[in-house]
Write an enzyme that holds these catalytic residues in place. Structure first.
Site: not given
Length: 175
Positions: A14, A16, A171
């Site tokens: 991922d 961001d 996240d």
């Protein structure tokens, strides 16, 4: 220290919140846009929606903000402009970047993000790691965004690795 599990044949990252700590800049950008019509965009809402494309944030804001005079497209555009103008404030998440450095040319790697292609390419270019990844899958490339698995499935497909042989670094709750 982050580790790659034995038997893994492809890595998906991922962007961001995983490769970069961009969430403070995203938050600042949303607050800047919403300030034009006196709407308070909260950190809780940002965290709840993390992983979704910008247009979904804009749709939410348009429906929630009573005084919003902007179109969804204007909200999205204004946010993107503010974010890209403040890209210099984005910080890398070094332990994750260390995995990228360690596995370059050893395992295929992709980035799978809810960001737009334009934003993702700018961030990766600014970090100097664009060439480290075999592919980039963004909100522009899939119809069903996170929490649907389409982003990660597309990453696996582009790496020509079976999804069950991939390790994802993510996240967001939606991811």
């Amino acid at each position: 220290m982050l580790k790659v599990y034995p038997g893994i044949k492809g890595l998906i990252f991922d962007l961001d919140g995983t490769l970069v700590n961009s969430l403070p800049v995203h938050m600042e950008s949303w607050q800047h846009v919403c300030g034009a019509f006196n709407y308070i965009f909260t950190t809780e809402k940002l965290l709840e929606m993390t992983g979704r494309p910008t247009i979904e944030f804009a749709r939410y804001i348009k429906s929630a903000a009573k005084n919003c005079h902007l179109s969804i497209e204007e909200i999205t555009s204004n946010k993107q402009i503010h974010f890209l103008n403040n890209l210099h404030k984005v910080k890398v998440i070094q332990p994750v970047l260390d995995v990228v450095y360690q596995y370059k040319d050893k395992l295929p790697m992709t980035v799978g993000t809810g960001a737009s292609k334009r934003s993702a390419e700018k961030i990766l270019s600014t970090l100097g790691v664009s060439g480290y990844f075999d592919a980039l899958v963004t909100a522009d490339d899939v119809e069903n965004h996170k929490p649907h698995p389409d982003t990660f499935l597309k990453c696996a497909e582009l790496m020509q690795v079976s999804p069950e042989d991939c390790q994802v670094f993510e996240d967001g709750e939606l991811g």
